[in-house]
Each structure stands twice: as structure tokens, then as C-alpha cells.
Design an enzyme around this catalytic site. Sequence first.
Site, PDB file in Angstrom:
ATOM      1  N   ASN A 178       0.292  -1.402  -3.030  1.00 46.50           N
ATOM      2  CA  ASN A 178      -0.368  -1.339  -1.622  1.00 46.50           C
ATOM      3  C   ASN A 178      -0.932  -2.757  -1.619  1.00 46.50           C
ATOM      4  O   ASN A 178      -2.300  -3.287  -1.819  1.00 46.50           O
ATOM      5  CB  ASN A 178      -1.125   0.382  -2.017  1.00 46.50           C
ATOM      6  CG  ASN A 178      -2.462   0.336  -0.718  1.00 46.50           C
ATOM      7  OD1 ASN A 178      -1.974  -0.492   0.442  1.00 46.50           O
ATOM      8  ND2 ASN A 178      -3.307   0.890  -0.761  1.00 46.50           N
ATOM      9  N   LYS A 180      -3.029  -3.135   1.535  1.00 47.62           N
ATOM     10  CA  LYS A 180      -4.000  -2.988   1.995  1.00 47.62           C
ATOM     11  C   LYS A 180      -4.247  -4.006   3.113  1.00 47.62           C
ATOM     12  O   LYS A 180      -3.271  -4.378   3.689  1.00 47.62           O
ATOM     13  CB  LYS A 180      -5.232  -2.960   0.826  1.00 47.62           C
ATOM     14  CG  LYS A 180      -5.112  -2.299  -0.047  1.00 47.62           C
ATOM     15  CD  LYS A 180      -6.393  -2.202  -0.805  1.00 47.62           C
ATOM     16  CE  LYS A 180      -5.701  -1.080  -2.230  1.00 47.62           C
ATOM     17  NZ  LYS A 180      -7.377  -0.158  -2.892  1.00 47.62           N
ATOM     18  N   HIS A 212      -4.697   7.394   0.922  1.00 49.37           N
ATOM     19  CA  HIS A 212      -5.038   6.739  -0.121  1.00 49.37           C
ATOM     20  C   HIS A 212      -7.226   7.550   0.710  1.00 49.37           C
ATOM     21  O   HIS A 212      -7.902   7.355   1.149  1.00 49.37           O
ATOM     22  CB  HIS A 212      -5.261   5.621   0.432  1.00 49.37           C
ATOM     23  CG  HIS A 212      -5.789   4.257  -0.066  1.00 49.37           C
ATOM     24  ND1 HIS A 212      -6.712   4.002  -0.283  1.00 49.37           N
ATOM     25  CD2 HIS A 212      -5.130   4.078  -0.994  1.00 49.37           C
ATOM     26  CE1 HIS A 212      -7.101   3.003  -1.333  1.00 49.37           C
ATOM     27  NE2 HIS A 212      -5.510   3.143  -2.021  1.00 49.37           N
ATOM     28  N   GLU A 252      -9.758   5.046  -0.032  1.00 52.79           N
ATOM     29  CA  GLU A 252     -10.239   4.250   1.647  1.00 52.79           C
ATOM     30  C   GLU A 252      -9.907   5.312   2.888  1.00 52.79           C
ATOM     31  O   GLU A 252     -10.979   4.898   3.548  1.00 52.79           O
ATOM     32  CB  GLU A 252      -9.406   3.129   1.156  1.00 52.79           C
ATOM     33  CG  GLU A 252      -9.728   2.120   0.310  1.00 52.79           C
ATOM     34  CD  GLU A 252      -8.899   1.221  -0.043  1.00 52.79           C
ATOM     35  OE1 GLU A 252      -7.695   0.386   0.108  1.00 52.79           O
ATOM     36  OE2 GLU A 252      -9.308   1.470  -1.565  1.00 52.79           O
ATOM     37  N   GLU A 262      -5.214   8.188  -8.157  1.00 48.93           N
ATOM     38  CA  GLU A 262      -5.779   7.150  -8.531  1.00 48.93           C
ATOM     39  C   GLU A 262      -7.947   7.285  -8.284  1.00 48.93           C
ATOM     40  O   GLU A 262      -7.843   8.155  -7.238  1.00 48.93           O
ATOM     41  CB  GLU A 262      -5.650   6.640  -6.587  1.00 48.93           C
ATOM     42  CG  GLU A 262      -4.526   5.682  -6.155  1.00 48.93           C
ATOM     43  CD  GLU A 262      -4.641   4.409  -5.518  1.00 48.93           C
ATOM     44  OE1 GLU A 262      -3.674   3.893  -5.867  1.00 48.93           O
ATOM     45  OE2 GLU A 262      -5.153   4.232  -4.998  1.00 48.93           O
ATOM     46  N   GLY A 278     -10.241  -1.700  -7.344  1.00 49.22           N
ATOM     47  CA  GLY A 278     -10.505  -2.360  -7.112  1.00 49.22           C
ATOM     48  C   GLY A 278     -11.862  -2.919  -7.874  1.00 49.22           C
ATOM     49  O   GLY A 278     -12.552  -3.295  -7.609  1.00 49.22           O
ATOM     50  N   SER A 330      -6.744  -0.529 -10.709  1.00 46.63           N
ATOM     51  CA  SER A 330      -6.989  -0.912 -11.063  1.00 46.63           C
ATOM     52  C   SER A 330      -6.153  -2.097 -12.412  1.00 46.63           C
ATOM     53  O   SER A 330      -5.823  -2.476 -13.364  1.00 46.63           O
ATOM     54  CB  SER A 330      -8.593  -1.398 -11.725  1.00 46.63           C
ATOM     55  OG  SER A 330      -9.509  -1.579 -11.203  1.00 46.63           O
TER      56      SER A 330
HETATM   57  P1  13P Z   1      -6.003  -1.556  -7.375  1.00 44.50           P
HETATM   58  O1  13P Z   1      -5.139  -2.149  -7.835  1.00 44.50           O
HETATM   59  O2  13P Z   1      -6.911  -3.297  -6.485  1.00 44.50           O
HETATM   60  O3  13P Z   1      -7.169  -1.508  -7.908  1.00 44.50           O
HETATM   61  O4  13P Z   1      -5.966  -0.790  -5.713  1.00 44.50           O
HETATM   62  C1  13P Z   1      -5.349   0.419  -6.564  1.00 44.50           C
HETATM   63  C2  13P Z   1      -5.569   1.119  -4.815  1.00 44.50           C
HETATM   64  O5  13P Z   1      -6.000   1.103  -4.071  1.00 44.50           O
HETATM   65  C3  13P Z   1      -3.639   1.203  -4.853  1.00 44.50           C
HETATM   66  O6  13P Z   1      -3.667   2.442  -3.642  1.00 44.50           O
END
Ligand code: 13P
Length: 252
Positions: free
Chosen positions: A9, A11, A95, A97, A166, A172, A210
Site C-alpha cells: 500500500n 499510500k 483502510h 486512514e 491492521e 506506521g 509495520s
Molecule cells: P506500515 O507498514 O507503514 O505500518 O503501514 C501499514 C498499512 O497501513 C498498510 O495498509
Amino acid sequence: MAKKLIAGNWKMNGSLAANEALVRALIAGMVDDANVTVAVCVPAPYLGQLQMLRAGTALELGGQDVSAHEQGAFTGEVSAAMLKEFGARYAIVGHSERRQYHGETDTLVADKARAALAHGITPIVCIGETLAEREAGKTEEVVKRQLAAVIHTNGHCISEIVVAYEPIWAIGTGKTATPEQAQDVHAVLRAQLRAATPHPERIAILYGGSMSAAHAASLLSQPDIDGGLIGGASLKAPDFLQIAAAARAQQA
Ligand code: 13P
């Protein structure tokens, strides 16, 4: 057992030049095999670039969101049909976010999954608890509620989805869930899916948060962890390829 899936992803990261370098490195390092699917979920403006770069390779493509609507007056939205035209196989939906910064509800996420499925796009349905919810002992209740909405709306099509667990506190932050913490939740989700479909084995349940090259093998060795949804580490070709290799080693 579902085929392992390693999905990046990106982002809101990338540029035409950076994407080209990253994807060329991924393709050069990828092993095309029957056991692991490798995909990248990219910002919508880059779908066309990815369609060209990945042509003739095993690298799969996904969007990071999809509209719940078919078409029409929905400024800024991207439809499942549009994703399909660019050869996307996946769309991330729900997601954390998007839930957090764009107010997406369980119902909207379920409708987005339905819109994707209607166009032959596999929704990667993200669910996960906050740190406060985990500390209050509510993890199971939260993830079950989030998944139940998607099951309720999508009925027998549920066997065509991918689920991504997740935990929000792990995204992150560099704070990966332990393999045991992740496995515990995946087992709960597996049981919920088993009760909802005669084909639960088709549904890959990914871990995200992560996930790094260092942690991938121990997570992917858990019985109910079928792959990963990777943020930061998917922007570095060597790291992402190492995670894919860890998934491959589990299948061997
Ligand atoms: P990270 O791997 O940067 O923690 O992000 C995970 C994520 O949100 C994947 O959709």
C-alpha cells in the site's frame, strides 16, 4: 489454504520517476510462482503508468479505495469499473486512514466492497482496533463488528474478499503486533468467516502494521496469516522483495 498475498500500500507516496524505478526493481527481483501473489496498490493517478510498467509480468495492481457508487456526480471518486479498465485486480477498502480522516463507516466500507465485487475487483477489507480499544479488551468485539458489516452486505460473495487485519497502533509506528497477537485475532476472524461461507479457505487474511523484512517470516509462519499488507516497506524494493521471499519460503 489461500494462496499467500503480499500487497504493497503505497499510500500517498510516489512520483512518475520514483514509481518507475521502484516497479522496475520489483519486476527484476520477482519470482513468478504459483504460491505467492505480489501486488501494489497505488494512488489512482498512477494506475495508467502501472498498467504499462507491469504489462506481461506477474505483478498485480490495486487501487487504494473505490467508490460505493457506479458512476455519476461524485466528484473526486474513482469507480470500480475505472479500476478494472486499468487492469486492477484489487482495491483496498476501509483502510483505517480512510475511516479516521474521511469518516468512513462500517456500512460504507461494506458498500464499497460490494461495488468492487460487482466489477470483479477483489476488495482488501481492512479492519483493526485502536490502542485504546485493545487496552480496554475490546479488540475482538471491534474487529468482529467491522467484518460482520461486510459479511451482512455481501452474503455469499464473501468468499471472494481478502481481509486485512491492521491494528491501528501498529500502522506506521514501527510497533509490529507480535505473531501471537496477530494470530489470535486472525483465528477469531477465520472462525467468523467459517460461519459465514462454505468456502472460508478461499479467503486470505493478511496482517498489516509495520510489517518489515525482519518481522515477516515470524508473522507469516502463523497458521491463519495468509500474507501481508505493507505500507512503508513496500516503497523500498529490497525490503518488499524480502517480504515476498519470506512468504514464498513458508509455502515451500
Ligand atoms: P506500515 O507498514 O507503514 O505500518 O503501514 C501499514 C498499512 O497501513 C498498510 O495498509
